[in-house]
Design a protein around this motif. Structure first.
Motif, PDB file in Angstrom:
ATOM      1  N   ALA A  48       8.476  15.333  39.806  1.00  0.00           N
ATOM      2  CA  ALA A  48       7.348  14.741  40.536  1.00  0.00           C
ATOM      3  C   ALA A  48       6.316  14.179  39.564  1.00  0.00           C
ATOM      4  O   ALA A  48       5.756  13.094  39.782  1.00  0.00           O
ATOM      5  CB  ALA A  48       6.710  15.786  41.443  1.00  0.00           C
ATOM      6  N   LEU A  49       6.059  14.908  38.474  1.00  0.00           N
ATOM      7  CA  LEU A  49       5.097  14.451  37.488  1.00  0.00           C
ATOM      8  C   LEU A  49       5.581  13.161  36.816  1.00  0.00           C
ATOM      9  O   LEU A  49       4.799  12.226  36.585  1.00  0.00           O
ATOM     10  CB  LEU A  49       4.858  15.534  36.439  1.00  0.00           C
ATOM     11  N   GLU A  50       6.877  13.105  36.515  1.00  0.00           N
ATOM     12  CA  GLU A  50       7.441  11.921  35.870  1.00  0.00           C
ATOM     13  C   GLU A  50       7.371  10.700  36.781  1.00  0.00           C
ATOM     14  O   GLU A  50       7.255   9.561  36.314  1.00  0.00           O
ATOM     15  CB  GLU A  50       8.892  12.189  35.471  1.00  0.00           C
ATOM     16  N   GLN A  51       7.433  10.917  38.091  1.00  0.00           N
ATOM     17  CA  GLN A  51       7.431   9.806  39.030  1.00  0.00           C
ATOM     18  C   GLN A  51       6.029   9.256  39.300  1.00  0.00           C
ATOM     19  O   GLN A  51       5.873   8.153  39.817  1.00  0.00           O
ATOM     20  CB  GLN A  51       8.069  10.245  40.349  1.00  0.00           C
ATOM     21  N   LEU A  52       5.002  10.030  38.956  1.00  0.00           N
ATOM     22  CA  LEU A  52       3.638   9.554  39.147  1.00  0.00           C
ATOM     23  C   LEU A  52       3.307   8.500  38.090  1.00  0.00           C
ATOM     24  O   LEU A  52       3.797   8.560  36.961  1.00  0.00           O
ATOM     25  CB  LEU A  52       2.658  10.713  39.044  1.00  0.00           C
ATOM     26  N   PRO A  53       2.468   7.518  38.429  1.00  0.00           N
ATOM     27  CA  PRO A  53       2.118   6.486  37.439  1.00  0.00           C
ATOM     28  C   PRO A  53       1.316   7.091  36.296  1.00  0.00           C
ATOM     29  O   PRO A  53       0.500   7.999  36.503  1.00  0.00           O
ATOM     30  CB  PRO A  53       1.260   5.507  38.256  1.00  0.00           C
ATOM     31  N   PRO A  54       1.545   6.608  35.058  1.00  0.00           N
ATOM     32  CA  PRO A  54       0.807   7.143  33.913  1.00  0.00           C
ATOM     33  C   PRO A  54      -0.655   6.698  33.949  1.00  0.00           C
ATOM     34  O   PRO A  54      -0.993   5.681  34.560  1.00  0.00           O
ATOM     35  CB  PRO A  54       1.550   6.544  32.716  1.00  0.00           C
ATOM     36  N   TYR A  55      -1.502   7.452  33.296  1.00  0.00           N
ATOM     37  CA  TYR A  55      -2.911   7.081  33.199  1.00  0.00           C
ATOM     38  C   TYR A  55      -3.063   5.861  32.305  1.00  0.00           C
ATOM     39  O   TYR A  55      -2.455   5.771  31.239  1.00  0.00           O
ATOM     40  CB  TYR A  55      -3.707   8.255  32.630  1.00  0.00           C
ATOM     41  N   ASP A  56      -3.861   4.906  32.733  1.00  0.00           N
ATOM     42  CA  ASP A  56      -4.069   3.666  31.989  1.00  0.00           C
ATOM     43  C   ASP A  56      -5.254   3.832  31.049  1.00  0.00           C
ATOM     44  O   ASP A  56      -6.407   3.907  31.488  1.00  0.00           O
ATOM     45  CB  ASP A  56      -4.311   2.519  32.970  1.00  0.00           C
TER      46      ASP A  56
END
Length: 256
Positions: A228-236
């Motif tokens: 689930a964490l990997e599927q969330l968008p990374p912080y810009d």
């Protein structure tokens, strides 16, 4: 936990007086008169206090009803909660009267849940001061002892429509999150599933740390969180400078 189907109880069994003095004790006690009432007590806190409370409640069950109030004779769950609360406070006060210092060391908290004929299933959280609160639609579950690590799981996933099987899964995930973060909580876990209006003890059991289902659940929950964490968008980070100072117009308000 209160669900539409009934009540679900679960407790760990670890007690400790330091990292080198860890023991296993059952923290759940069940009494019933089939067809009339079922009551379950779970405890957290000083072991000597909680064991004294349970022993006194059981002694009163053996005494003539006209002489000693008993959980097997009180007319309602509210009266049962009052009896447990009074007993808990009396036990703690007795330590103080005996000259014990550091009265807080003898503190304990109790959960009482069950049903008495003529009333609905009810659940109470009883404090060492002798007062208590009742679970309801807004707060359908209680936790005592170490709660901060497992509570977020319940807050996000609780649903009154849960089946017993789903409730067991939810509570085990909550306990798994707790034991990974706090050494004062540990398996085995005792559980009791009470069917509303059955007025008798329901299915009971103990789940060990090496239980195949629990191990599968624990590993699966960890893997699911990572996915689930990997599927969330990374912080810009945008144009944030390498100095660590926030760019103009952007501020940071939290640390981790």
């Amino acid at each position: 936990m209160m669900i539409n189907r009934g009540l679900v109880f679960m407790s760990d069994t670890r007690t400790n007086a330091g990292l080198d003095n860890i023991s296993t004790f059952r923290k759940m006690k069940i009494w019933d008169k089939p067809g009339e009432r079922m009551l379950t007590v779970l405890s957290a806190g000083n072991l000597a206090t909680t064991q004294a409370v349970v022993s006194e409640l059981e002694e009163r069950m053996k005494a003539p009803e006209e002489r000693e109030p008993s959980l097997l004779a009180v007319p309602s769950m509210y009266q049962a909660a009052r009896l447990v609360a009074t007993t808990l406070k009396d036990v703690i006060d007795r330590h103080a009267r005996a000259g014990q210092e550091a009265n807080s060391a003898f503190r304990a908290t109790i959960l009482l849940g069950g049903q008495i004929q003529g009333g609905p299933p009810r659940l109470f959280l009883i404090y060492p001061e002798g007062n208590f609160i009742e679970a309801g639609e807004d707060t359908p579950y209680f936790q005592i002892g170490e709660m901060k690590y497992g509570r977020p799981i319940l807050v996000r996933a609780y649903d009154p429509e849960l089946s017993f099987e789903e409730a067991m899964k939810l509570l085990l995930v909550s306990f798994d999150s707790t034991i990974r973060a706090n050494l004062t909580v540990g398996a085995p876990f005792d559980y009791h599933l009470y069917e509303a209006d059955s007025l008798s003890a329901g299915r009971q059991g103990r789940i060990e740390l090496d239980d195949p289902y629990f191990r599968k659940l624990s590993d699966g929950w960890s893997d699911s969180l990572k996915q689930a964490l990997e599927q969330l968008p990374p912080y810009d980070l945008g144009d944030a400078p390498a100095t660590g100072k926030a760019p103009k117009g952007k501020t940071g308000t939290a640390t981790d």
